[in-house]
Design an enzyme around this catalytic site. Structure first.
Site, PDB file in Angstrom:
ATOM      1  N   ASN A 141      46.628  48.353  40.771  1.00  0.00           N
ATOM      2  CA  ASN A 141      45.915  48.027  39.539  1.00  0.00           C
ATOM      3  C   ASN A 141      46.908  47.479  38.526  1.00  0.00           C
ATOM      4  O   ASN A 141      47.899  48.132  38.201  1.00  0.00           O
ATOM      5  CB  ASN A 141      45.249  49.287  38.956  1.00  0.00           C
ATOM      6  CG  ASN A 141      44.322  48.958  37.808  1.00  0.00           C
ATOM      7  OD1 ASN A 141      43.203  48.515  38.020  1.00  0.00           O
ATOM      8  ND2 ASN A 141      44.792  49.136  36.589  1.00  0.00           N
ATOM      9  N   GLU A 142      46.660  46.265  38.068  1.00  0.00           N
ATOM     10  CA  GLU A 142      47.469  45.647  37.011  1.00  0.00           C
ATOM     11  C   GLU A 142      48.963  45.879  37.217  1.00  0.00           C
ATOM     12  O   GLU A 142      49.618  46.580  36.437  1.00  0.00           O
ATOM     13  CB  GLU A 142      47.023  46.140  35.639  1.00  0.00           C
ATOM     14  CG  GLU A 142      45.608  45.705  35.301  1.00  0.00           C
ATOM     15  CD  GLU A 142      45.232  45.928  33.843  1.00  0.00           C
ATOM     16  OE1 GLU A 142      45.868  46.750  33.168  1.00  0.00           O
ATOM     17  OE2 GLU A 142      44.282  45.277  33.375  1.00  0.00           O
ATOM     18  N   GLU A 315      37.716  43.165  35.095  1.00  0.00           N
ATOM     19  CA  GLU A 315      37.381  44.100  34.016  1.00  0.00           C
ATOM     20  C   GLU A 315      37.095  43.266  32.774  1.00  0.00           C
ATOM     21  O   GLU A 315      37.930  42.475  32.351  1.00  0.00           O
ATOM     22  CB  GLU A 315      38.555  45.036  33.715  1.00  0.00           C
ATOM     23  CG  GLU A 315      38.963  45.902  34.888  1.00  0.00           C
ATOM     24  CD  GLU A 315      40.172  46.802  34.564  1.00  0.00           C
ATOM     25  OE1 GLU A 315      40.548  46.934  33.391  1.00  0.00           O
ATOM     26  OE2 GLU A 315      40.736  47.354  35.515  1.00  0.00           O
ATOM     27  N   HIS A 366      37.376  54.733  24.781  1.00  0.00           N
ATOM     28  CA  HIS A 366      37.109  53.395  25.341  1.00  0.00           C
ATOM     29  C   HIS A 366      35.650  53.302  25.754  1.00  0.00           C
ATOM     30  O   HIS A 366      35.163  54.117  26.525  1.00  0.00           O
ATOM     31  CB  HIS A 366      38.017  53.190  26.556  1.00  0.00           C
ATOM     32  CG  HIS A 366      38.114  51.778  27.018  1.00  0.00           C
ATOM     33  ND1 HIS A 366      37.023  51.062  27.480  1.00  0.00           N
ATOM     34  CD2 HIS A 366      39.179  50.957  27.084  1.00  0.00           C
ATOM     35  CE1 HIS A 366      37.435  49.849  27.820  1.00  0.00           C
ATOM     36  NE2 HIS A 366      38.723  49.750  27.585  1.00  0.00           N
TER      37      HIS A 366
HETATM   38  C1  GAL Z   1      43.073  48.046  31.993  1.00  0.00           C
HETATM   39  C2  GAL Z   1      43.166  48.957  33.193  1.00  0.00           C
HETATM   40  C3  GAL Z   1      41.997  49.917  33.263  1.00  0.00           C
HETATM   41  C4  GAL Z   1      41.753  50.522  31.907  1.00  0.00           C
HETATM   42  C5  GAL Z   1      41.502  49.422  30.918  1.00  0.00           C
HETATM   43  C6  GAL Z   1      41.183  49.913  29.533  1.00  0.00           C
HETATM   44  O1  GAL Z   1      44.327  47.601  31.602  1.00  0.00           O
HETATM   45  O2  GAL Z   1      43.211  48.218  34.383  1.00  0.00           O
HETATM   46  O3  GAL Z   1      42.275  50.916  34.212  1.00  0.00           O
HETATM   47  O4  GAL Z   1      42.846  51.297  31.546  1.00  0.00           O
HETATM   48  O5  GAL Z   1      42.653  48.643  30.826  1.00  0.00           O
HETATM   49  O6  GAL Z   1      40.996  48.828  28.656  1.00  0.00           O
END
Ligand code: GAL
Length: 654
Positions: A141-142, A315, A366
């Site tokens: 992930n990222e 996302e 969030h």
């Molecule tokens: C991204 C990440 C997610 C979550 C999201 C929150 O950077 O891949 O897991 O943390 O941000 O904005």
């Protein structure tokens, strides 16, 4: 145009899963990503796999008709693994180790961690690789998020020394290429070379650059180990990774190539990104609730090229987030608008983060498509609206692929690294300069492809290179063979691949097509602002200016008030000898576009347009109502030409 969502079944009681799946489908969602942080539930103790819960989650979602994206859990190694192998924790530049207790606490160079990743990914892939509903796999992930790429561990050191040996073959060649005679930095052997941290003053810039090149390769090779496993066990799934916006720590073109990715996916948080990048305060204020009109588009256009034409938003911001300096609620309409914007730029899928706001742990502030009490959030309602509109409009649900744009902007990762290593003036940031040019082109109503300098550029009519540190023969060859107009910005051709000044002076090999030389450069504090005008537009140089000499038949098209050349040209090639204020960049580009036979228009601030297939999309990110530039007799498939803040309209292109 398909919609997706990120879901964490392990965070909710099983009794909710079937209802969640049903409500996703009712909302118009087709894809769901799961599992990317669930290692501690898949393998609670070393070697003890518990798949039963994941079988049930996959089965429940698949039974509802959803397609799945399965994430490998390697961004969050569990506690037992860290306790057994302390060397998995990365070492920071100051020599300390990160602790367990969040995520991304691993060293990409650690042989132990690489072995552990292959082990868990193999176990997952053997179990789920041929599941008919799992259409894609996301690795990790990222990569690099939270500044976790550089590691200063002994594992990194050993691999760096081997990497250098392969690149330079002999230590004499390295000493020579690095210029190590300076300050007595000469090394007796590859084994004697350290990592470029903890030096009293600047390390040698080429030492830093080679370390960044090495780390970029490390990210790609770390990732490749997972890809090899997945290709074998999940031969028909799309393999992807979710990249980040404005993120340059590794070379994404090279990464995509080394890993033969099927799709480039990226994570789009427009408001948070607008707050966190180097934009003038006035723009951050103006676009606080809508995001800057180009901030997502920039990465849509970049990742489309990185994915070889195919990209997803893995996302998408669906409401307020938790990680920017300030986290406002988006203006009404923006969650819907961002989906159409991504589709207009070519996205195949827009997937929201996340299904439901989690009331505990790090991301409790969030938002998601549902409030913690399971009621649809305001963002969730906008997604519902978009899903209904798309389902009801054939022209939207059956969109063609985006055509190649007439205009290309070159973005070069190594240039970012070189100018970070050697800013020379504290406000010089390469990516911000590229963004300023991109914004100017988009404000002229143009569609833009953001591409590598190594891409085939022959079909473009306008190629904009806001800067590129190294100009090689291949790029000059592309200029010579193309019929396009070319615009180069400051610091172009200012370095060799070993981080030295070219012997012919900057802009190096560009002189073959544009005879000129850069004699001196200056970075500009805010009170130093040499003025100039071009085509009736007045402005100044900011951050950076060069004192240049036009040679041969090169023309000077504009001068600064103190008589130094500002814009030079020779045939189809222009050079801009400073970082100019925005309206001047726009004027330079408008003139080049005109010479290229590309029609431009002046869009009001906050209005953007983008063409895809036979549709033109218009978006209003500004505070005032504006009129979209549709022809009077246009056929609208969505909305009308009057756009309030956060509105979208779409018409059939003539
Ligand atoms: C991204 C990440 C997610 C979550 C999201 C929150 O950077 O891949 O897991 O943390 O941000 O904005």
């Amino acid at each position: 145009m398909q919609l997706g969502v990120c879901y964490y079944p392990e965070q909710w009681p099983r009794s909710m899963w079937a209802d969640d799946a049903k409500r996703m489908v009712e909302l118009g969602i087709t894809h769901v990503r799961i599992a990317e942080f669930a290692w501690s539930r898949m393998e609670p103790r070393a070697g003890e796999f518990v798949w039963e819960w994941l079988d049930e989650a996959v089965g429940t979602l698949a039974a509802a008709g959803l397609k799945l994206v399965l994430g490998t859990p390697t961004a969050s190694p569990p506690k037992w693994l860290i306790d057994a192998h302390l060397d998995v924790l990365p070492v920071r530049a100051d020599g300390t180790r990160w602790n367990f207790g969040s995520r991304r606490h691993y060293d990409i160079s650690s042989a132990t961690y690489r072995r552990e990743c292959v082990r868990i990914v193999t176990a997952m892939a053997e179990r789920y690789g041929r599941h008919p509903s799992i259409v894609a796999w996301q690795t990790d992930n990222e990569l690099g998020c939270h500044d976790t790429v550089p590691s200063y561990s002994s594992a990194a050191l050993e691999r760096f020394q081997a990497w250098l040996q392969q690149r330079y073959e002999t230590v004499e060649a390295l000493n020579d290429a690095w210029g190590n005679v300076f300050w007595s930095m000469e090394y007796p052997s590859f084994g004697a070379i350290g990592l470029p941290n903890l030096t009293p003053t600047d390390a040698n810039p080429i030492h830093l650059l080679d370390f960044r090149r090495f780390m970029s390769d490390e990210v790609a090779s770390f990732h490749r180990e997972q890809i090899d496993v997945l290709r074998q066990h999940a031969p028909s799934a799309d393999l992807l990774h979710n990249f980040m916006g404005f993120f340059t720590t590794f070379d994404h073109y090279q990464f995509a190539e080394d890993n033969a990715l099927d799709v480039a996916a990226w994570d789009s948080y427009p408001i948070a990104r607008t707050e966190s990048i180097a934009l003038p305060e006035e723009q951050k204020a103006r676009y606080a609730r809508t995001a800057h009109p180009d901030v997502s588009a920039f990465d849509h256009d970049r990742y489309r090229a990185i994915g070889g034409g195919r990209f997803w938003v893995m996302e998408q911001q669906a409401g307020p987030v938790n990680w920017a300096p300030w986290n406002p609620v988006p203006a009404k309409g923006m969650v819907r608008l961002w989906a159409y914007e991504a589709f207009a730029h070519g996205a195949e899928l827009v997937s929201y983060f996340r299904w439901r706001q989690c009331p505990y742990a790090q991301e409790q502030m969030h938002s998601g498509l549902n409030l913690p009490n399971n009621e649809l959030s305001p963002g969730g309602l906008e997604v519902q609206q978009a899903a209904r509109e798309i389902a009801a409009t054939a022209a939207l649900s059956e969109l063609g692929a985006p055509a190649r744009a007439a205009t290309a902007v070159i973005f070069d990762y190594e240039t970012q690294w070189m100018f970070e290593i050697q800013r020379h003036g504290k406000s010089f940031d390469y990516q911000t300069l590229v963004f300023d040019y991109y914004e100017a082109l988009r404000g002229l109503g143009l569609d833009v492809d953001i591409v590598s300098s190594k891409a085939d550029l022959s079909a473009y009519r306008l190629v904009v290179v806001p800067s590129i540190a190294v100009i090689d023969d291949a790029l000059v060859g592309q200029i010579e063979r193309s019929a396009a107009q070319w615009v180069f910005g400051p610091r172009s051709g200012s370095k060799t691949t070993t981080f030295a000044i070219p012997s012919s002076l900057p802009p190096g090999a560009l002189q073959r097509v544009l005879p000129m030389q850069v004699l001196e450069v200056e970075s500009l504090r805010p009170t130093l602002a040499p003025a100039m005008s071009l085509g009736g537009v007045h402005g100044v140089a900011m951050h950076w200016r060069e004192h240049v000499r036009a040679n041969g038949e090169t023309q000077v098209d504009a001068y600064f008030d103190d008589a130094w050349p500002a814009v030079l040209s020779h045939g189809r090639v222009r050079y801009v000898a400073a970082w100019l204020s925005h309206a001047l960049h726009r004027e330079v580009l408008a003139q080049a576009a005109q010479d290229a036979g590309i029609e431009t228009q002046r869009l009001p601030d906050g209005l953007r347009i983008r063409r895809r297939g036979d549709l033109t999309f218009a978006f209003n990110f500004g505070a005032e109502q504006v009129r979209a530039p549709a022809p009077a007799n246009a056929t609208f498939v969505l909305g009308t030409s009057q756009l309030k803040t956060g509105d979208v309209c779409v018409w059939l292109s003539a």
